[in-house]
Design a protein around this motif. Structure first.
Motif, PDB file in Angstrom:
ATOM      1  N   PHE A  43       0.834  -1.207   0.000  1.00  0.00           N
ATOM      2  CA  PHE A  43       0.000   0.000   0.000  1.00  0.00           C
ATOM      3  C   PHE A  43       0.868   1.257   0.000  1.00  0.00           C
ATOM      4  O   PHE A  43       1.930   1.289   0.612  1.00  0.00           O
ATOM      5  CB  PHE A  43      -0.928  -0.020   1.214  1.00  0.00           C
ATOM      6  CG  PHE A  43      -1.841  -1.216   1.212  1.00  0.00           C
ATOM      7  CD1 PHE A  43      -2.914  -1.278   0.335  1.00  0.00           C
ATOM      8  CD2 PHE A  43      -1.602  -2.297   2.038  1.00  0.00           C
ATOM      9  CE1 PHE A  43      -3.738  -2.397   0.294  1.00  0.00           C
ATOM     10  CE2 PHE A  43      -2.413  -3.423   2.008  1.00  0.00           C
ATOM     11  CZ  PHE A  43      -3.482  -3.468   1.136  1.00  0.00           C
ATOM     12  N   VAL A  44       0.394   2.286  -0.678  1.00  0.00           N
ATOM     13  CA  VAL A  44       1.167   3.519  -0.850  1.00  0.00           C
ATOM     14  C   VAL A  44       0.544   4.626  -0.002  1.00  0.00           C
ATOM     15  O   VAL A  44      -0.659   4.894  -0.084  1.00  0.00           O
ATOM     16  CB  VAL A  44       1.166   3.936  -2.338  1.00  0.00           C
ATOM     17  CG1 VAL A  44       1.833   5.287  -2.538  1.00  0.00           C
ATOM     18  CG2 VAL A  44       1.851   2.869  -3.188  1.00  0.00           C
ATOM     19  N   ARG A  45       1.370   5.259   0.824  1.00  0.00           N
ATOM     20  CA  ARG A  45       0.868   6.372   1.648  1.00  0.00           C
ATOM     21  C   ARG A  45       0.782   7.649   0.810  1.00  0.00           C
ATOM     22  O   ARG A  45       1.609   7.859  -0.093  1.00  0.00           O
ATOM     23  CB  ARG A  45       1.810   6.616   2.820  1.00  0.00           C
ATOM     24  CG  ARG A  45       1.881   5.433   3.751  1.00  0.00           C
ATOM     25  CD  ARG A  45       2.770   5.741   4.925  1.00  0.00           C
ATOM     26  NE  ARG A  45       2.955   4.532   5.712  1.00  0.00           N
ATOM     27  CZ  ARG A  45       3.284   4.514   6.991  1.00  0.00           C
ATOM     28  NH1 ARG A  45       3.492   5.641   7.630  1.00  0.00           N
ATOM     29  NH2 ARG A  45       3.432   3.379   7.631  1.00  0.00           N
ATOM     30  N   PRO A  46      -0.173   8.529   1.131  1.00  0.00           N
ATOM     31  CA  PRO A  46      -0.331   9.761   0.343  1.00  0.00           C
ATOM     32  C   PRO A  46       0.935  10.609   0.287  1.00  0.00           C
ATOM     33  O   PRO A  46       1.186  11.276  -0.709  1.00  0.00           O
ATOM     34  CB  PRO A  46      -1.453  10.514   1.070  1.00  0.00           C
ATOM     35  CG  PRO A  46      -2.177   9.485   1.849  1.00  0.00           C
ATOM     36  CD  PRO A  46      -1.203   8.395   2.179  1.00  0.00           C
ATOM     37  N   ALA A  47       1.745  10.570   1.355  1.00  0.00           N
ATOM     38  CA  ALA A  47       2.971  11.383   1.330  1.00  0.00           C
ATOM     39  C   ALA A  47       3.921  10.906   0.223  1.00  0.00           C
ATOM     40  O   ALA A  47       4.706  11.688  -0.313  1.00  0.00           O
ATOM     41  CB  ALA A  47       3.669  11.316   2.689  1.00  0.00           C
ATOM     42  N   GLU A  48       3.821   9.605  -0.130  1.00  0.00           N
ATOM     43  CA  GLU A  48       4.685   9.085  -1.207  1.00  0.00           C
ATOM     44  C   GLU A  48       4.067   9.383  -2.569  1.00  0.00           C
ATOM     45  O   GLU A  48       4.745   9.764  -3.512  1.00  0.00           O
ATOM     46  CB  GLU A  48       4.844   7.563  -1.092  1.00  0.00           C
ATOM     47  CG  GLU A  48       5.622   7.086   0.116  1.00  0.00           C
ATOM     48  CD  GLU A  48       5.385   5.594   0.350  1.00  0.00           C
ATOM     49  OE1 GLU A  48       5.502   4.797  -0.605  1.00  0.00           O
ATOM     50  OE2 GLU A  48       5.042   5.236   1.491  1.00  0.00           O
TER      51      GLU A  48
END
Ligand SMILES: Cc1cc2nc3c(=O)[nH]c(=O)nc-3n(C[C@H](O)[C@H](O)[C@H](O)COP(=O)(O)OP(=O)(O)OC[C@H]3O[C@@H](n4cnc5c(N)ncnc54)[C@H](O)[C@@H]3O)c2cc1C
Ligand code: SF4
Length: 328
Positions: A192-197
């Protein structure tokens, strides 16, 4: 809804080739329970839909004592809920499936689709050109944000909607990703990808990549596990907050384990500091309640969702005590 071609490959190599350059060109269609609403709401507009249900072997469930569980991405949520082996060895997974959506959606919805579904944020699903849709603003930050995240957000404050992901994260599952060139396996928490990335996508899959398998380690002897989900409606509802717990015990102490959360963060969430504290924790009401007071201590609730923090802490405490058989 845009016009699209509907293609039915019979192997992963063909499916991967048809996926082409990414979601503007083609997207996978599994159970279609999320895909159809995304199309109807014009959230996505691929030129091709790639139905992967004709590819053999993707709906297998295999359990080998000592090795663990292997699930194909087309295994339905209903099959997980009803599988006797999963119910016996991985109750947390069966319980998460049990409280997911409605019988109709569980019949059609697949595990792969559940892990790759798009966020439910009402601005994202509505006519708002928000940050995640390529715009310049997150409308939820200053708008209606009761169901949004309390930790790990910014610049986009979605919560990840998948119940299965929360249970699988607590079980330390791994995901296999297929491309014709290589098949690689990664821990679910790196999927899963965090919004900061990157605030425009939720997972690491690149164009042409397909989730082809989910693996869960063998349960340690005496493992206890469970899933609790707070919903506003009894069925057909996403988690306001959910908790999955997996642990082993010796006498009145936890010997090791993991807790994970849904409904609090843009990705299925773990509080690493709390998970470290679980080893050695006494299973008494006082010790568990005290430990839970420190959970998600970095949370920064939004204007309408401060209630999620005590809810997550209380759900966790009661789940751990209930699994240990300690009266609440
Ligand atoms: C009213 C409603 C209530 C719901 N409630 C819940 C709930 O309580 N909890 C919950 O967790 N979910 C809930 N859902 C979501 C639902 O469970 C998921 O939509 C379902 O599991 C998705 O599976 P699917 O096979 O239908 O996916 P699809 O709709 O076919 O696909 C979803 C996404 O996954 C991608 N995809 C599918 N398979 C793969 C693969 N193998 N590799 C790569 N990408 C893939 C697709 O391209 C698409 O982007 C709800 C949905 C609705 C409509
Ligand atoms: S939370 Fe994310 S998806 Fe929702 S409005 Fe903000 S940027 Fe868009």
């Amino acid at each position: 809804m845009n016009h699209f071609e509907y293609l039915q490959p019979t192997d992963l190599a063909e499916a991967s080739r048809l996926l082409g350059d990414g979601p503007d060109e083609a997207m996978i269609f599994a159970g279609g329970t999320d895909m159809l609403s995304l199309l109807k709401d014009d959230v996505v507009a691929p030129r091709k839909l790639i139905n992967i249900k004709g590819i053999p072997g993707l709906d297998d469930i295999r359990y080998t004592p000592g090795n663990g569980l292997v699930l194909g991405p087309l295994v339905t949520i209903r099959a997980i809920k009803e599988n006797p082996t999963i119910r016996e060895h991985y109750p947390v997974l069966a319980e998460a499936a049990d409280v997911l959506a409605s019988p109709q959606l569980r019949n059609l919805g697949t595990l792969g689709g559940n892990l790759c579904q798009r966020p439910r944020c009402w601005y994202f699903r509505g006519d708002f050109d928000c940050l995640r849709k390529g715009g310049a603003t997150c409308y939820a930050l200053e708008g209606r944000n009761k169901y949004h995240c309390i930790i790990g957000g910014h610049p986009c404050v979605i919560v990840h909607p998948s119940d299965m992901a929360v249970a699988l994260l607590a079980l330390d599952a791994k995901v296999t990703i297929y491309t014709p060139e290589e098949t690689r396996q990664i821990p679910l928490n790196e999927f899963f990808v965090r919004p900061a990335e990157d605030y425009e996508r939720e997972h690491v899959l690149k164009p042409g990549e397909i989730m082809s398998r989910i693996e869960v380690p063998a349960p340690p002897s005496g493992m206890l596990s469970g899933y609790r989900k707070f919903m506003e409606r009894a069925v057909w509802d996403f988690a306001v907050v959910s908790v999955a717990a997996v642990f082993t015990r010796s006498g009145d102490r936890i010997t090791g384990g993991r807790v994970s959360f849904g409904g609090v963060a843009p990705v299925p969430w773990q509080d690493e500091a709390f998970n470290r504290k679980l080893s050695g924790l006494r299973l008494t009401k006082r010790s568990v309640t005290d430990a839970c007071k420190t959970l998600l201590s970095g949370a920064e609730p939004l204007s309408e969702n401060a209630f999620k923090l005590p809810l997550a802490r209380n759900l966790t405490g009661s789940l751990l005590l209930e699994l240990a058989g300690v009266p609440l």
